[in-house]
Scaffold this active site. Structure first.
Site, PDB file in Angstrom:
ATOM      1  N   HIS A   1     -24.418 128.567  -9.631  1.00 10.70           N
ATOM      2  CA  HIS A   1     -23.029 128.474 -10.097  1.00 10.70           C
ATOM      3  C   HIS A   1     -22.078 128.632  -8.922  1.00 10.70           C
ATOM      4  O   HIS A   1     -22.224 129.558  -8.114  1.00 10.70           O
ATOM      5  CB  HIS A   1     -22.755 129.560 -11.143  1.00 10.70           C
ATOM      6  CG  HIS A   1     -21.353 129.578 -11.659  1.00 10.70           C
ATOM      7  ND1 HIS A   1     -20.515 130.659 -11.508  1.00 10.70           N
ATOM      8  CD2 HIS A   1     -20.631 128.629 -12.314  1.00 10.70           C
ATOM      9  CE1 HIS A   1     -19.341 130.393 -12.067  1.00 10.70           C
ATOM     10  NE2 HIS A   1     -19.390 129.166 -12.553  1.00 10.70           N
ATOM     11  N   SER A   2     -21.133 127.722  -8.795  1.00 12.45           N
ATOM     12  CA  SER A   2     -20.046 127.844  -7.821  1.00 12.45           C
ATOM     13  C   SER A   2     -20.591 127.942  -6.383  1.00 12.45           C
ATOM     14  O   SER A   2     -21.308 127.050  -5.923  1.00 12.45           O
ATOM     15  CB  SER A   2     -19.187 129.044  -8.199  1.00 12.45           C
ATOM     16  OG  SER A   2     -17.936 129.019  -7.555  1.00 12.45           O
ATOM     17  N   TYR A   3     -20.262 129.031  -5.670  1.00 15.13           N
ATOM     18  CA  TYR A   3     -20.759 129.238  -4.310  1.00 15.13           C
ATOM     19  C   TYR A   3     -22.276 129.109  -4.228  1.00 15.13           C
ATOM     20  O   TYR A   3     -22.829 128.651  -3.211  1.00 15.13           O
ATOM     21  CB  TYR A   3     -20.306 130.616  -3.804  1.00 15.13           C
ATOM     22  CG  TYR A   3     -21.219 131.280  -2.805  1.00 15.13           C
ATOM     23  CD1 TYR A   3     -21.247 130.872  -1.478  1.00 15.13           C
ATOM     24  CD2 TYR A   3     -22.065 132.336  -3.195  1.00 15.13           C
ATOM     25  CE1 TYR A   3     -22.098 131.490  -0.553  1.00 15.13           C
ATOM     26  CE2 TYR A   3     -22.903 132.949  -2.285  1.00 15.13           C
ATOM     27  CZ  TYR A   3     -22.923 132.524  -0.966  1.00 15.13           C
ATOM     28  OH  TYR A   3     -23.759 133.132  -0.060  1.00 15.13           O
TER      29      TYR A   3
ATOM     30  N   HIS B   1     -14.239 127.597 -15.498  1.00 17.27           N
ATOM     31  CA  HIS B   1     -15.277 127.710 -14.481  1.00 17.27           C
ATOM     32  C   HIS B   1     -16.469 128.558 -14.916  1.00 17.27           C
ATOM     33  O   HIS B   1     -17.619 128.182 -14.690  1.00 17.27           O
ATOM     34  CB  HIS B   1     -14.636 128.296 -13.217  1.00 17.27           C
ATOM     35  CG  HIS B   1     -15.523 128.324 -12.024  1.00 17.27           C
ATOM     36  ND1 HIS B   1     -16.173 127.202 -11.537  1.00 17.27           N
ATOM     37  CD2 HIS B   1     -15.859 129.355 -11.188  1.00 17.27           C
ATOM     38  CE1 HIS B   1     -16.871 127.526 -10.465  1.00 17.27           C
ATOM     39  NE2 HIS B   1     -16.706 128.829 -10.231  1.00 17.27           N
TER      40      HIS B   1
END
Length: 242
Positions: free
Chosen positions: A76-78, A223
């Site tokens: 997820h994300s980073y 997000h």
């Protein structure tokens, strides 16, 4: 039965998957949702030396220690950078890479390359008393909320797990130089709710590195979809699991 390894993004810890993991387990799959070094039960290890390489090592060590194979590796994300470099080290153990509203690097790229808006976070930290650490992003007015979470109770729960993110994580390059990595299938899951100003998602190439058509799925939420749409997210992951 498949094995799902869920890797959280910056500022979060493994608790963020608490609503999604049980749904995958109920369908018969093994689920691992570790907290990366510096978060959750390892918060005391947060320091300026913690970087992307540290978090890649966390994931690779877990895969090897648990002797995991055919892993559906979700970032997820980073953590899109984390899972990319981890799969580069053990591609034979990874069945699928899932980029969950994530940064998707090329070989040698940093988080700033994948998402240029992260540079202002580094710059802001540089002018603070602790230039090596970046505090969590602030809560924004609806519909943006806290990482896309707008329900007050959910925000309070999320706020309790957030902690600072080391600058080094955004500055170290991802390593994707193993030719075998190109054969690992990918799926991109995009959260299509309102996006903060300055955040730009890279277009997904029409063809995956392994030569097959790109797989892109969407969730109409913010997000942190594992908090706001855990059922729908788990259904997408179960579809990949087969």
């Amino acid at each position: 039965m498949s094995t799902c390894l869920l890797v959280h993004g910056a500022w979060h810890d493994g608790r963020c998957w608490e609503r999604t993991a049980p749904l995958l387990e109920a369908a018969g799959h093994r689920v691992f949702r570790p907290s990366l070094t510096g978060y959750g039960d390892t918060a005391h290890l947060l320091g300026p030396e913690v970087g992307l390489d540290t978090h890649v090592e966390d994931v690779v060590r877990l895969i090897k220690d648990e002797d995991l194979t055919d892993v559906i590796l979700v970032g997820h994300s980073y953590a899109g950078l984390v899972i990319s470099s981890a799969a580069n080290e053990v591609p034979e153990r990874v069945a699928h890479l899932v980029y969950l509203d994530a940064m998707v690097p090329e070989h040698g790229e940093t988080a700033v390359d994948a998402q240029p808006a992260t540079q202002w976070l580094i710059d802001a930290a540089a002018s603070s008393d602790t230039p090596w650490r970046i505090p969590p992003l602030p809560e924004l007015p609806p519909p943006l909320g806290l990482f896309g979470v707008t329900d007050p109770a959910d925000q309070e729960w999320l706020r309790g797990m957030l902690s600072d993110h080391p600058v080094r994580c955004l500055q170290q390059p991802a390593c994707l130089d193993n030719p075998a990595l190109r054969q690992v299938p990918r799926t991109h899951i995009h959260c299509t709710g309102v996006t903060p100003e300055g955040i730009v998602r890279r277009p997904v190439p029409a063809v995956q590195p392994n030569g097959t058509p790109a797989r892109v799925r969407e969730l109409p939420t913010g997000h942190d979809c594992m908090i706001t749409m855990p059922v729908e997210l788990s259904e997408l992951l179960l579809d990949l699991a087969g």
